[in-house]
Scaffold this active site. Structure first.
Site, PDB file in Angstrom:
ATOM      1  N   TYR A 131       0.842  -1.202   0.000  1.00  0.00           N
ATOM      2  CA  TYR A 131       0.000   0.000   0.000  1.00  0.00           C
ATOM      3  C   TYR A 131       0.875   1.249   0.000  1.00  0.00           C
ATOM      4  O   TYR A 131       1.664   1.478   0.922  1.00  0.00           O
ATOM      5  CB  TYR A 131      -0.923   0.030   1.218  1.00  0.00           C
ATOM      6  CG  TYR A 131      -2.018  -1.017   1.224  1.00  0.00           C
ATOM      7  CD1 TYR A 131      -2.262  -1.831   0.126  1.00  0.00           C
ATOM      8  CD2 TYR A 131      -2.828  -1.197   2.347  1.00  0.00           C
ATOM      9  CE1 TYR A 131      -3.262  -2.788   0.140  1.00  0.00           C
ATOM     10  CE2 TYR A 131      -3.841  -2.149   2.372  1.00  0.00           C
ATOM     11  CZ  TYR A 131      -4.042  -2.944   1.259  1.00  0.00           C
ATOM     12  OH  TYR A 131      -5.040  -3.893   1.275  1.00  0.00           O
ATOM     13  N   LYS A 295     -24.792   8.054  -4.558  1.00  0.00           N
ATOM     14  CA  LYS A 295     -24.470   9.456  -4.783  1.00  0.00           C
ATOM     15  C   LYS A 295     -23.930   9.737  -6.179  1.00  0.00           C
ATOM     16  O   LYS A 295     -23.881  10.882  -6.604  1.00  0.00           O
ATOM     17  CB  LYS A 295     -23.451   9.931  -3.742  1.00  0.00           C
ATOM     18  CG  LYS A 295     -22.099   9.245  -3.822  1.00  0.00           C
ATOM     19  CD  LYS A 295     -21.178   9.726  -2.705  1.00  0.00           C
ATOM     20  CE  LYS A 295     -19.825   9.053  -2.755  1.00  0.00           C
ATOM     21  NZ  LYS A 295     -18.945   9.493  -1.641  1.00  0.00           N
ATOM     22  N   GLN A 370     -16.951  10.594   7.445  1.00  0.00           N
ATOM     23  CA  GLN A 370     -17.392   9.450   6.650  1.00  0.00           C
ATOM     24  C   GLN A 370     -17.336   8.171   7.480  1.00  0.00           C
ATOM     25  O   GLN A 370     -18.226   7.322   7.389  1.00  0.00           O
ATOM     26  CB  GLN A 370     -16.517   9.309   5.407  1.00  0.00           C
ATOM     27  CG  GLN A 370     -16.986   8.231   4.435  1.00  0.00           C
ATOM     28  CD  GLN A 370     -16.078   8.115   3.223  1.00  0.00           C
ATOM     29  OE1 GLN A 370     -14.891   8.441   3.289  1.00  0.00           O
ATOM     30  NE2 GLN A 370     -16.623   7.651   2.108  1.00  0.00           N
ATOM     31  N   GLU A 373     -20.309   8.009   9.811  1.00  0.00           N
ATOM     32  CA  GLU A 373     -21.512   7.614   9.063  1.00  0.00           C
ATOM     33  C   GLU A 373     -21.537   6.107   8.833  1.00  0.00           C
ATOM     34  O   GLU A 373     -22.551   5.442   9.041  1.00  0.00           O
ATOM     35  CB  GLU A 373     -21.561   8.339   7.714  1.00  0.00           C
ATOM     36  CG  GLU A 373     -22.776   7.950   6.880  1.00  0.00           C
ATOM     37  CD  GLU A 373     -22.576   8.184   5.385  1.00  0.00           C
ATOM     38  OE1 GLU A 373     -23.248   7.497   4.590  1.00  0.00           O
ATOM     39  OE2 GLU A 373     -21.737   9.018   5.021  1.00  0.00           O
TER      40      GLU A 373
END
Length: 404
Positions: A131, A295, A370, A373
């Protein structure tokens, strides 16, 4: 490939999954779990042959159904599950660092996200040597060092396969498993990781060499468990068979992609491994890299991760005919989401958690807001009925969802 699993099946039958997965007993204050990192257990005392010592040998009576596999942190509301049929308890929502740490977001934002996650009961943090070319591990390690959280209160996982450009810096040879993990530990500034994953199978490395190397890093204290990532069911069974044959340590879980449009492996193949040999699932991309959010509606925003260098393939996928059809089907979930008072993203994450054998679902977020949520999916999970799951499957044209 023919694999003998009689011994393991007998062992799992001797200790039922309910007893094996039993969480802590309720305390005086009620509940059967605690916030992340709460309290220290006293080590068991050795010796003794009195009534108390003999009583310790009496098997525990089974706990009531519903309180066995899953427990809830009193201070956070986070739910905890066993990692497969091992004894390791992990938060059912974990935090992944793919795309975000060391690349998409700043180190300050990464620290905010990790702090919010830990304070809300998340104890599983996943990364990999590949990563951001190692930057994700460095960022995670720097944050953990600055926070000073007790090492025993969280679970760190990393993945080994593609760590460098040299031929010996890739794959699952004994050399790269050991050197790659040592490099990860240096970047993470840790003495060990809780789980090291073999990040895809390697046809160039004999299975016996892979299993022996994973056993050795565990015996050396560099890792506590090992697992597989993006392996087929046959490959996992081969690794298990090799471990049984040579008295080595088998993998405890498989890390696999799982979302509304990627289902077969986690729902059709891994449950059999879970029941037969105790291999659980840690799943990733519950929102299909952002496609399952409602979205986009056929558009690709400028702030989407598809704009990041190296992720053009994701933009092409979203703009493809299949991608547009999938986004249209996602919009059909809005009535169910409205009924539950949640977002489509929360509904999709809760749907993933509903699957049998899934120990934890890894979240990938770019902000603390985020993350908060997405953590709301835990409330949705408690309201998600089998009938709603069947309705979701019907809307998406899928087969019946595997229920816990």
């Amino acid at each position: 490939m023919q694999v003998s699993i009689a011994c393991t099946e007998q062992n799992l039958r001797s200790r039922s999954s309910e007893d094996r997965l039993c969480g802590p007993r309720p305390g005086p204050g009620g509940g059967n779990g605690g916030p992340v990192g709460a309290g220290h257990g006293n080590p068991p005392r050795g010796g003794g042959s009195g009534p108390k010592a003999r009583a310790a040998l009496v098997p525990r009576p089974p706990a009531p159904a519903g309180a066995l596999r899953e427990s809830t942190g009193r201070g956070t509301g986070m739910k905890y599950r066993n990692l497969g049929k091992s004894g390791l308890r992990v938060s059912c929502l974990g935090l992944g660092t793919w795309v975000t740490f060391g690349s998409q977001i700043s180190d300050e934002t990464a620290e905010d996200i990790l702090t919010v996650a830990y304070e809300h009961g998340v104890n599983l943090f996943d990364t990999a040597e590949v990563y951001a070319a190692g930057k994700a591990e460095r960022t995670l390690g720097n944050i953990l060092k600055s926070k000073g959280w007790r090492r025993s209160s969280y679970v760190i996982t990393t993945k080994i396969f593609g760590g460098g450009q040299a031929e010996t810096e890739r794959g699952l040879s004994r050399k790269h498993i050991i050197e790659g993990l040592q490099g990860s530990l240096e970047r993470l500034q840790l003495g060990y990781v809780d789980i090291v994953f073999a990040n895809r199978s390697d046809p160039n490395s004999p299975m016996e060499e892979i299993v022996r190397a994973m056993t050795d890093v565990i015996n050396q204290g560099l890792a506590l468990y090992w697992g597989t990532s993006r392996w087929s069911a046959a490959e996992i069974m081969e690794a298990y068979s090799m471990a049984r044959q040579f008295n080595l340590i088998p993998p405890v879980c498989e890390q696999a992609e799982h979302h509304l449009f990627q289902r077969e492996k986690v729902e059709m193949q891994l449950p059999e491994l879970y029941h037969k040999i105790g291999v659980g699932s840690v799943t990733w991309s519950p929102l299909a890299c952002g496609l399952i959010t409602s979205k986009y509606d056929g558009r690709v925003p400028d702030t989407c991760k598809t704009t990041i260098k190296g992720y053009q393939w994701l933009k092409e996928k979203m703009q493809s005919e299949d991608g547009k059809k999938q986004q249209a089907r996602v919009m059909e979930l809005l009535p169910i989401a409205h009924q539950l008072g949640c977002t489509v993203a929360q509904l999709a994450i809760a749907w993933c958690l509903h699957n049998e054998g899934v120990s934890s679902v890894l979240l990938g977020v770019s902000s603390a807001e985020q993350l908060i949520e997405h953590l709301g999916a835990l409330q949705v999970l408690s309201q998600l009925t089998p009938q709603m799951v069947m309705e979701i499957d019907a809307l998406l044209g899928n087969k019946s969802h595997s229920k816990k």
